[in-house]
Scaffold this active site. Structure first.
Site, PDB file in Angstrom:
ATOM      1  N   GLN A  43      -2.211 -25.080 -42.686  1.00 45.76           N
ATOM      2  CA  GLN A  43      -2.566 -26.388 -43.265  1.00 45.76           C
ATOM      3  C   GLN A  43      -2.555 -27.467 -42.197  1.00 45.76           C
ATOM      4  O   GLN A  43      -1.664 -27.465 -41.327  1.00 45.76           O
ATOM      5  CB  GLN A  43      -1.526 -26.788 -44.317  1.00 45.76           C
ATOM      6  CG  GLN A  43      -1.441 -25.848 -45.485  1.00 45.76           C
ATOM      7  CD  GLN A  43      -0.380 -26.265 -46.490  1.00 45.76           C
ATOM      8  OE1 GLN A  43       0.783 -26.418 -46.134  1.00 45.76           O
ATOM      9  NE2 GLN A  43      -0.770 -26.432 -47.740  1.00 45.76           N
ATOM     10  N   HIS A  74       0.788 -22.296 -44.556  1.00 44.56           N
ATOM     11  CA  HIS A  74       0.764 -22.311 -46.028  1.00 44.56           C
ATOM     12  C   HIS A  74       1.268 -20.952 -46.520  1.00 44.56           C
ATOM     13  O   HIS A  74       2.160 -20.882 -47.342  1.00 44.56           O
ATOM     14  CB  HIS A  74      -0.659 -22.590 -46.525  1.00 44.56           C
ATOM     15  CG  HIS A  74      -0.783 -22.668 -48.012  1.00 44.56           C
ATOM     16  ND1 HIS A  74      -1.853 -23.227 -48.656  1.00 44.56           N
ATOM     17  CD2 HIS A  74       0.038 -22.235 -49.008  1.00 44.56           C
ATOM     18  CE1 HIS A  74      -1.684 -23.158 -49.973  1.00 44.56           C
ATOM     19  NE2 HIS A  74      -0.552 -22.546 -50.210  1.00 44.56           N
ATOM     20  N   PHE A 128       8.786 -23.906 -52.362  1.00 43.34           N
ATOM     21  CA  PHE A 128       7.499 -23.506 -51.787  1.00 43.34           C
ATOM     22  C   PHE A 128       7.613 -22.097 -51.200  1.00 43.34           C
ATOM     23  O   PHE A 128       6.756 -21.246 -51.437  1.00 43.34           O
ATOM     24  CB  PHE A 128       7.130 -24.536 -50.717  1.00 43.34           C
ATOM     25  CG  PHE A 128       5.844 -24.265 -49.986  1.00 43.34           C
ATOM     26  CD1 PHE A 128       4.706 -23.815 -50.641  1.00 43.34           C
ATOM     27  CD2 PHE A 128       5.765 -24.487 -48.610  1.00 43.34           C
ATOM     28  CE1 PHE A 128       3.521 -23.577 -49.949  1.00 43.34           C
ATOM     29  CE2 PHE A 128       4.590 -24.265 -47.920  1.00 43.34           C
ATOM     30  CZ  PHE A 128       3.469 -23.804 -48.583  1.00 43.34           C
ATOM     31  N   HIS A 131       7.700 -19.554 -53.965  1.00 42.30           N
ATOM     32  CA  HIS A 131       6.362 -19.357 -54.536  1.00 42.30           C
ATOM     33  C   HIS A 131       5.551 -18.409 -53.652  1.00 42.30           C
ATOM     34  O   HIS A 131       4.911 -17.469 -54.154  1.00 42.30           O
ATOM     35  CB  HIS A 131       5.668 -20.719 -54.639  1.00 42.30           C
ATOM     36  CG  HIS A 131       4.209 -20.636 -54.983  1.00 42.30           C
ATOM     37  ND1 HIS A 131       3.741 -20.580 -56.277  1.00 42.30           N
ATOM     38  CD2 HIS A 131       3.105 -20.581 -54.187  1.00 42.30           C
ATOM     39  CE1 HIS A 131       2.417 -20.508 -56.267  1.00 42.30           C
ATOM     40  NE2 HIS A 131       2.010 -20.500 -55.014  1.00 42.30           N
ATOM     41  N   GLU A 132       5.597 -18.648 -52.342  1.00 39.03           N
ATOM     42  CA  GLU A 132       4.780 -17.820 -51.441  1.00 39.03           C
ATOM     43  C   GLU A 132       5.277 -16.372 -51.436  1.00 39.03           C
ATOM     44  O   GLU A 132       4.483 -15.436 -51.405  1.00 39.03           O
ATOM     45  CB  GLU A 132       4.801 -18.408 -50.019  1.00 39.03           C
ATOM     46  CG  GLU A 132       4.049 -19.739 -49.911  1.00 39.03           C
ATOM     47  CD  GLU A 132       2.574 -19.645 -50.306  1.00 39.03           C
ATOM     48  OE1 GLU A 132       1.886 -18.750 -49.806  1.00 39.03           O
ATOM     49  OE2 GLU A 132       2.120 -20.469 -51.138  1.00 39.03           O
ATOM     50  N   LYS A 135       4.525 -14.816 -55.161  1.00 41.67           N
ATOM     51  CA  LYS A 135       3.110 -14.673 -55.503  1.00 41.67           C
ATOM     52  C   LYS A 135       2.381 -13.778 -54.495  1.00 41.67           C
ATOM     53  O   LYS A 135       1.602 -12.919 -54.878  1.00 41.67           O
ATOM     54  CB  LYS A 135       2.454 -16.052 -55.565  1.00 41.67           C
ATOM     55  CG  LYS A 135       0.960 -15.984 -55.904  1.00 41.67           C
ATOM     56  CD  LYS A 135       0.349 -17.352 -56.133  1.00 41.67           C
ATOM     57  CE  LYS A 135      -1.154 -17.249 -56.333  1.00 41.67           C
ATOM     58  NZ  LYS A 135      -1.814 -18.546 -56.359  1.00 41.67           N
ATOM     59  N   HIS A 136       2.618 -14.004 -53.207  1.00 39.35           N
ATOM     60  CA  HIS A 136       1.848 -13.286 -52.180  1.00 39.35           C
ATOM     61  C   HIS A 136       2.675 -12.202 -51.477  1.00 39.35           C
ATOM     62  O   HIS A 136       2.193 -11.103 -51.243  1.00 39.35           O
ATOM     63  CB  HIS A 136       1.321 -14.275 -51.132  1.00 39.35           C
ATOM     64  CG  HIS A 136       0.467 -15.360 -51.714  1.00 39.35           C
ATOM     65  ND1 HIS A 136      -0.825 -15.137 -52.137  1.00 39.35           N
ATOM     66  CD2 HIS A 136       0.709 -16.676 -51.938  1.00 39.35           C
ATOM     67  CE1 HIS A 136      -1.336 -16.276 -52.599  1.00 39.35           C
ATOM     68  NE2 HIS A 136      -0.428 -17.229 -52.504  1.00 39.35           N
TER      69      HIS A 136
HETATM   70  P1  AMP Z   1      -0.847 -20.799 -53.299  1.00 41.15           P
HETATM   71  O1  AMP Z   1      -0.629 -20.277 -54.687  1.00 41.15           O
HETATM   72  O2  AMP Z   1      -0.196 -19.985 -52.235  1.00 41.15           O
HETATM   73  O3  AMP Z   1      -2.269 -21.148 -53.000  1.00 41.15           O
HETATM   74  O4  AMP Z   1      -0.042 -22.172 -53.255  1.00 41.15           O
HETATM   75  C1  AMP Z   1      -0.430 -23.190 -54.091  1.00 41.15           C
HETATM   76  C2  AMP Z   1       0.790 -23.903 -54.630  1.00 41.15           C
HETATM   77  O5  AMP Z   1       1.639 -24.318 -53.574  1.00 41.15           O
HETATM   78  C3  AMP Z   1       0.392 -25.139 -55.368  1.00 41.15           C
HETATM   79  O6  AMP Z   1       1.379 -25.396 -56.354  1.00 41.15           O
HETATM   80  C4  AMP Z   1       0.418 -26.194 -54.262  1.00 41.15           C
HETATM   81  O7  AMP Z   1       0.582 -27.475 -54.777  1.00 41.15           O
HETATM   82  C5  AMP Z   1       1.616 -25.740 -53.475  1.00 41.15           C
HETATM   83  N1  AMP Z   1       1.546 -26.021 -52.048  1.00 41.15           N
HETATM   84  C6  AMP Z   1       0.566 -25.728 -51.186  1.00 41.15           C
HETATM   85  N2  AMP Z   1       0.908 -26.105 -49.940  1.00 41.15           N
HETATM   86  C7  AMP Z   1       2.146 -26.637 -50.036  1.00 41.15           C
HETATM   87  C8  AMP Z   1       3.066 -27.183 -49.105  1.00 41.15           C
HETATM   88  N3  AMP Z   1       2.815 -27.245 -47.793  1.00 41.15           N
HETATM   89  N4  AMP Z   1       4.254 -27.625 -49.569  1.00 41.15           N
HETATM   90  C9  AMP Z   1       4.571 -27.544 -50.863  1.00 41.15           C
HETATM   91  N5  AMP Z   1       3.765 -27.030 -51.801  1.00 41.15           N
HETATM   92  C10 AMP Z   1       2.557 -26.584 -51.388  1.00 41.15           C
END
Ligand code: AMP
EC number: 4.6.1.19
Length: 262
Positions: A43, A74, A128, A131-132, A135-136
């Protein structure tokens, strides 16, 4: 008698729930075949941070003069060659303790650029990184089977393929006045890494650049990166906005607690 019936009912309900859980888990892994390649998605903080509306301690856009000025991570995404991708492949709740020794590097190169809490795979909200991973990261098996190795390898790839440095050496630097030819930026990346990247913009500002890898981490073309006309989200001339962090006083005034920011 009534309490026995009640117990029996609870037992049957419990077993049915457990079995249903198993079935969902099995279906998930059956539906989502092994991925084909990795996309390292980077990013541009100048683009992300200028949308900052409020601050909190976890938002790296709010670090003042320490806010990131280089591409940040990201995620490392397992993708398919047909342009789709698997997600939330198995249940593995994020545990920050597992990556505590990587925290300095992650804070610096893979920071949250927002106060929000992205959704996890199971109806909740989390960090964050969580989530990564959920999800991934869980879909990166059999290359990675645990959080630590997933985050470590991503940091190593990021440091080895230094995108900010490649662009800097080709004359593409943060600026609020310059526009750069998209073709020139792509050529600089092709010359450095010998692959076609994927580029995404928000209006004319570069938002994300993806560098792709085979499962053995040799660089390869990203899907949908072949010709410039397929990069629909970017115009011919693009910018790499400079981010001017809020000054100290404005920051204090605008800084809600983490709880208020949610
Ligand atoms: P993804 O599902 O990996 O595409 O991530 C998307 C989610 O992560 C969404 O909720 C975005 O708002 C959030 N997101 C993406 N980049 C960032 C970041 N650098 N910091 C925090 N949240 C992020």
């Amino acid at each position: 008698m009534a309490s026995r019936t009640c117990l029996l009912f609870l037992l049957v309900a419990f077993l049915a729930g457990a079995l249903a859980g198993d079935v969902i888990e099995v279906n998930r892994s059956q539906n989502q075949r092994e991925f084909d390649y990795f996309a390292l998605s980077l990013q541009w903080p100048g683009t992300y941070c200028r949308a900052t509306r409020h601050c909190c301690s976890k938002n790296a856009c709010c670090r003042g003069s320490d806010s990131p000025t280089q591409f940040t991570i990201h995620g490392l995404w397992p993708d398919y060659n047909d342009g789709s991708w698997p997600s939330c492949c198995y249940r593995s709740d994020f545990n920050e303790k597992e990556i505590s020794t990587l925290k300095d590097g992650l804070d610096k190169y893979w920071p949250s650029l927002s106060c929000g809490s992205p959704s996890n795979c199971h109806g909740g909200k989390g960090s964050f990184w969580g989530h990564e991973w959920e999800k991934h990261g869980t879909c990166s098996s059999p290359v990675f089977r645990d959080e630590y190795n997933y985050f470590l390898a991503t940091l190593n790839l990021y440091l080895k393929y230094n995108l900010t440095d490649v662009l800097y050496k080709a004359g593409y630097v943060a600026s609020n006045s310059e526009k750069y030819p998209l073709g020139g930026i792509v050529t600089a990346i092709q010359n450095a890494f010998h692959i076609n990247p994927e580029v995404q913009c928000k209006r004319d500002a570069i938002d994300e650049i993806r560098i792709c890898f085979y499962k053995d981490f040799k660089p390869r073309d990203c899907v949908g990166s072949k010709d410039l006309t397929s990069r629909k989200s970017c115009p011919k001339y693009v910018s790499l906005p400079e981010y001017t962090p809020l000054d100290g006083e404005a920051m204090v005034l605008k800084m809600p607690t983490d709880r208020e920011a949610l």
